[in-house]
Design a protein around this motif. Structure first.
Motif, PDB file in Angstrom:
ATOM      1  N   ARG A   1     -17.808  30.690 -31.093  1.00 19.09           N
ATOM      2  CA  ARG A   1     -18.713  31.680 -31.680  1.00 19.09           C
ATOM      3  C   ARG A   1     -18.528  31.768 -33.188  1.00 19.09           C
ATOM      4  N   TYR A   2     -17.269  31.785 -33.624  1.00 18.36           N
ATOM      5  CA  TYR A   2     -16.981  31.911 -35.061  1.00 18.36           C
ATOM      6  C   TYR A   2     -16.879  30.555 -35.752  1.00 18.36           C
ATOM      7  N   ARG A   3     -16.979  29.473 -34.961  1.00 22.10           N
ATOM      8  CA  ARG A   3     -16.955  28.114 -35.508  1.00 22.10           C
ATOM      9  C   ARG A   3     -15.753  27.912 -36.432  1.00 22.10           C
ATOM     10  N   ASP A   4     -14.581  28.290 -35.934  1.00 18.30           N
ATOM     11  CA  ASP A   4     -13.349  28.186 -36.702  1.00 18.30           C
ATOM     12  C   ASP A   4     -12.716  26.819 -36.447  1.00 18.30           C
ATOM     13  N   VAL A   5     -12.795  25.940 -37.437  1.00 16.50           N
ATOM     14  CA  VAL A   5     -12.316  24.566 -37.278  1.00 16.50           C
ATOM     15  C   VAL A   5     -10.801  24.525 -37.104  1.00 16.50           C
ATOM     16  N   ALA A   6     -10.073  25.368 -37.850  1.00 17.74           N
ATOM     17  CA  ALA A   6      -8.617  25.352 -37.774  1.00 17.74           C
ATOM     18  C   ALA A   6      -8.128  25.716 -36.377  1.00 17.74           C
ATOM     19  N   TRP A   7      -8.719  26.756 -35.790  1.00 17.37           N
ATOM     20  CA  TRP A   7      -8.315  27.141 -34.437  1.00 17.37           C
ATOM     21  C   TRP A   7      -8.761  26.102 -33.411  1.00 17.37           C
ATOM     22  N   ALA A   8      -9.940  25.500 -33.594  1.00 18.00           N
ATOM     23  CA  ALA A   8     -10.394  24.459 -32.663  1.00 18.00           C
ATOM     24  C   ALA A   8      -9.430  23.278 -32.672  1.00 18.00           C
ATOM     25  N   SER A   9      -8.972  22.865 -33.847  1.00 16.04           N
ATOM     26  CA  SER A   9      -8.026  21.752 -33.933  1.00 16.04           C
ATOM     27  C   SER A   9      -6.702  22.111 -33.291  1.00 16.04           C
ATOM     28  N   ALA A  10      -6.247  23.370 -33.499  1.00 14.59           N
ATOM     29  CA  ALA A  10      -4.980  23.795 -32.910  1.00 14.59           C
ATOM     30  C   ALA A  10      -5.053  23.842 -31.389  1.00 14.59           C
ATOM     31  N   ILE A  11      -6.222  24.204 -30.847  1.00 17.27           N
ATOM     32  CA  ILE A  11      -6.376  24.274 -29.394  1.00 17.27           C
ATOM     33  C   ILE A  11      -6.109  22.921 -28.757  1.00 17.27           C
ATOM     34  N   PHE A  12      -6.623  21.829 -29.363  1.00 19.59           N
ATOM     35  CA  PHE A  12      -6.406  20.495 -28.800  1.00 19.59           C
ATOM     36  C   PHE A  12      -4.932  20.101 -28.878  1.00 19.59           C
ATOM     37  N   THR A  13      -4.206  20.657 -29.832  1.00 20.99           N
ATOM     38  CA  THR A  13      -2.791  20.319 -29.982  1.00 20.99           C
ATOM     39  C   THR A  13      -1.906  21.174 -29.090  1.00 20.99           C
ATOM     40  N   ARG A  14      -2.266  22.453 -28.938  1.00 22.38           N
ATOM     41  CA  ARG A  14      -1.362  23.413 -28.299  1.00 22.38           C
ATOM     42  C   ARG A  14      -1.649  23.678 -26.836  1.00 22.38           C
ATOM     43  N   LEU A  15      -2.895  23.564 -26.401  1.00 18.35           N
ATOM     44  CA  LEU A  15      -3.228  23.925 -25.024  1.00 18.35           C
ATOM     45  C   LEU A  15      -3.315  22.688 -24.140  1.00 18.35           C
ATOM     46  N   PRO A  16      -2.803  22.760 -22.920  1.00 21.58           N
ATOM     47  CA  PRO A  16      -2.995  21.659 -21.977  1.00 21.58           C
ATOM     48  C   PRO A  16      -4.473  21.444 -21.697  1.00 21.58           C
ATOM     49  N   ALA A  17      -4.814  20.211 -21.319  1.00 22.22           N
ATOM     50  CA  ALA A  17      -6.224  19.878 -21.088  1.00 22.22           C
ATOM     51  C   ALA A  17      -6.848  20.751 -20.010  1.00 22.22           C
ATOM     52  N   SER A  18      -6.042  21.184 -19.021  1.00 15.71           N
ATOM     53  CA  SER A  18      -6.594  21.990 -17.933  1.00 15.71           C
ATOM     54  C   SER A  18      -7.116  23.337 -18.414  1.00 15.71           C
ATOM     55  N   TYR A  19      -6.614  23.819 -19.546  1.00 11.71           N
ATOM     56  CA  TYR A  19      -7.036  25.116 -20.068  1.00 11.71           C
ATOM     57  C   TYR A  19      -8.401  25.055 -20.761  1.00 11.71           C
ATOM     58  N   ILE A  20      -8.794  23.883 -21.219  1.00  9.26           N
ATOM     59  CA  ILE A  20      -9.997  23.797 -22.054  1.00  9.26           C
ATOM     60  C   ILE A  20     -11.059  22.884 -21.460  1.00  9.26           C
ATOM     61  N   GLN A  21     -10.973  22.609 -20.168  1.00  3.56           N
ATOM     62  CA  GLN A  21     -11.915  21.661 -19.561  1.00  3.56           C
ATOM     63  C   GLN A  21     -13.363  22.086 -19.756  1.00  3.56           C
ATOM     64  N   GLN A  22     -13.669  23.371 -19.593  1.00  2.00           N
ATOM     65  CA  GLN A  22     -15.056  23.821 -19.681  1.00  2.00           C
ATOM     66  C   GLN A  22     -15.587  23.761 -21.109  1.00  2.00           C
ATOM     67  N   ASN A  23     -14.694  23.847 -22.093  1.00  2.34           N
ATOM     68  CA  ASN A  23     -15.125  23.925 -23.487  1.00  2.34           C
ATOM     69  C   ASN A  23     -14.721  22.712 -24.315  1.00  2.34           C
ATOM     70  N   CYS A  24     -14.155  21.677 -23.676  1.00  2.00           N
ATOM     71  CA  CYS A  24     -13.559  20.595 -24.459  1.00  2.00           C
ATOM     72  C   CYS A  24     -14.577  19.887 -25.347  1.00  2.00           C
ATOM     73  N   ILE A  25     -15.779  19.638 -24.864  1.00  2.00           N
ATOM     74  CA  ILE A  25     -16.742  18.868 -25.643  1.00  2.00           C
ATOM     75  C   ILE A  25     -17.292  19.708 -26.793  1.00  2.00           C
ATOM     76  N   THR A  26     -17.611  20.977 -26.540  1.00  2.00           N
ATOM     77  CA  THR A  26     -18.134  21.809 -27.614  1.00  2.00           C
ATOM     78  C   THR A  26     -17.072  22.091 -28.671  1.00  2.00           C
ATOM     79  N   LEU A  27     -15.821  22.248 -28.255  1.00  2.00           N
ATOM     80  CA  LEU A  27     -14.741  22.402 -29.228  1.00  2.00           C
ATOM     81  C   LEU A  27     -14.538  21.109 -30.023  1.00  2.00           C
ATOM     82  N   PHE A  28     -14.636  19.990 -29.335  1.00  2.00           N
ATOM     83  CA  PHE A  28     -14.490  18.689 -29.989  1.00  2.00           C
ATOM     84  C   PHE A  28     -15.535  18.504 -31.086  1.00  2.00           C
ATOM     85  N   ALA A  29     -16.747  19.029 -30.847  1.00  2.00           N
ATOM     86  CA  ALA A  29     -17.826  18.882 -31.829  1.00  2.00           C
ATOM     87  C   ALA A  29     -17.540  19.641 -33.116  1.00  2.00           C
TER      88      ALA A  29
END
Length: 509
Positions: A344-372
């Protein structure tokens, strides 16, 4: 009506009177029958009317400017003809760009056919100066550019908004919002209440990214009384990002009640047993999706409306924030809400940290939109990490990641994908997959991946791609009808790959 025309329409038998044209001519006509006389009179009258007529004066168009690109060699002219075929739709932009880099252009004889194509813009890099000259001489091609100019006229946009189809009205609103957001809001204020719920949501989606003024906030807050829950949700999501809005203040108050940190830094969560009525009026969806508890669903929606720094650390690298998210009993709702908020806030820093800090199972529903949201360099890193995993990667996920790339596939990524496929898709494995009846979706995603790789791969990688597709021909002999049905698509992919290989060897030496 001219008597000659009237007689010709009704027939000489039905009009016994002799028709007259010009007396001086009629007296000279000698004919054996009424029909012959009529035809001779008509022909003579036509010649009489045209005699002495002055020719029409026209202004010739200026000459086309001199071509700056080189005339294409004979083998390349055959390439242009083949690129017109639909089988090369995916490869066409790559090939034309490479040709343009060499300074070649289309033969003049092909320009009319190319200008008439729907994808003529793709060919513009190889058209040369003569194409623009031709476009100005042909009304259909000229009208294409003139029709786009009407969108720049404010009065024309208003007429379209008031009279045309919904699709054209959406386009008019988008252009108006880009040029004058306040005027676009006036359009919506006058007409939004008369639209259906789905159309109200679509129109707000177009306008809200351009809204920012205090007047916009006041009007949008008035829409929280909309009868459609999805519309209220969309409005709440926008108002939450406006610190001055009343809704943003209410969200902070609710968060202070629900989320509390004790002296040790542990997060305590207290949720109401029933969703308060004022929460629902502010856009909360009371009904959770299947498999999700109602309190977990309400918590996720609360977290999704707040920027992470409003309840976590301002620094995405803070270890304490991630310990709270992954170690809490409500971690699933907290992390899902965090992903929603980052989007929603399109925060690039937090999106990048999510891929580093959270296991893939936590972000399956949002992985592609976060990746974008990630910058191009980070996207490449994530893709390479996915491909470096041992075992067979999720081909469907790789394809979805590729579609979200901000830039064309890099050579490193294309080579990594090709190498991974080469190590996995051995003839023995393909035979085994055929016998095991590999899931149809897996094969579909694999072909999608190959289709994207053909134009993206490096020059030296194309032979390996050709070999990979050739291996898939084994399915043409399969007893399974689904695999046999893929034969035509595999043949098309092979044609594309072999054509690119031909271009690399024979044209782009």
């Amino acid at each position: 009506m001219n008597p000659l025309i009237q007689t010709a329409l009704t027939g000489t038998a039905n009009n016994p009177a002799t028709p007259s044209g010009v007396d001086a001519i009629d007296s000279l006509v000698r004919a054996a029958s009424a029909e012959q006389r009529l035809l001779l009179q008509a022909g003579a009258l036509h010649a009489y009317q045209r005699a002495g007529r002055m020719p029409v004066q026209i202004t010739l168009p200026p000459q086309a400017t001199t071509e700056t690109r080189n005339h294409s060699p004979a083998p390349l002219q055959q390439v242009f003809s083949r690129l017109c075929e639909s089988v090369f739709d995916a490869l066409r932009p790559w090939a034309l760009q490479r040709i343009a880099e060499r300074g070649w252009r289309l033969p003049h004889s092909m320009l009319p056919a190319i200008l008439a194509r729907k994808d003529s813009a793709v060919w513009s890099c190889v058209m040369g100066e003569r194409a623009e000259w031709l476009r100005q001489q042909h009304p259909d091609w000229r009208d294409q550019s003139e029709s786009e100019q009407q969108w720049q006229d404010a009065d024309a946009r208003l007429r379209i908004w008031q009279e045309e189809s919904f699709a054209l009205r959406c386009k008019a609103l988008r252009i108006q919002a880009e040029a004058n957001p306040a005027a676009a809001r006036q359009w919506l204020e006058a007409d939004l209440s008369r639209e259906k719920a789905e159309q109200r949501l679509s129109l707000l989606d177009i306008w809200l990214p351009f809204a920012s003024g205090a007047g916009d906030v006041v009007w949008v807050e008035s829409l929280l009384s909309d009868r459609s829950q999805p519309v209220r949700q969309r409005i709440a999501g926008w108002l939450a990002q406006q610190p001055a809005s009343n809704l943003a203040q209410r969200i902070q108050q609710r968060a202070g009640t629900v989320l509390q940190f004790d002296d040790s830094g542990a997060l305590q969560i207290t949720l109401p047993d029933d969703l308060p009525r004022d929460w629902e009026k502010d856009g909360w969806n009371p009904v959770p999706p299947a498999g999700t508890g109602k309190k977990a669903w309400w918590l996720r929606q609360l977290i999704a409306l707040m920027h992470p720094q409003q309840w976590l650390s301002a620094d995405p690298a803070d270890d304490a924030s991630w310990q709270i998210l992954t170690g809490h009993s409500w971690s699933e709702s907290l992390t899902a809400g965090l992903c929603d908020a980052v989007l929603r806030y399109r925060d690039v820093a937090w999106a990048s940290a999510i891929f580093t800090r959270l296991p893939a199972s936590y972000i399956q529903q949002n992985c592609i939109t976060l990746f974008a949201l990630l910058p191009a360099e980070r996207q490449t890193t994530v893709l390479l990490q996915l491909l470096a995993q041992t075992g067979q990667p999720d081909f469907g996920a790789v394809v979805r990641y590729l579609s979200a790339l901000q830039t064309p596939v890099t050579q490193d990524v294309a080579q990594a994908i090709t190498a991974k496929l080469d190590s996995l898709l051995t003839p023995a494995l393909l035979q085994e997959l055929q016998n095991q009846q590999l899931r149809a979706q897996d094969m579909h995603e694999l072909l999608n991946l190959l289709e994207q790789l053909i134009p993206a791969c490096a020059d030296q990688t194309i032979p390996a791609i050709v070999q990979l597709i050739q291996r898939l021909n084994i399915f043409s002999e399969s007893e399974n009808w689904y695999y046999r049905s893929l034969t035509e698509r595999i043949v098309r992919l092979l044609m594309q790959a072999e054509f690119k290989q031909y271009l690399m060897k024979e044209i782009f030496l």
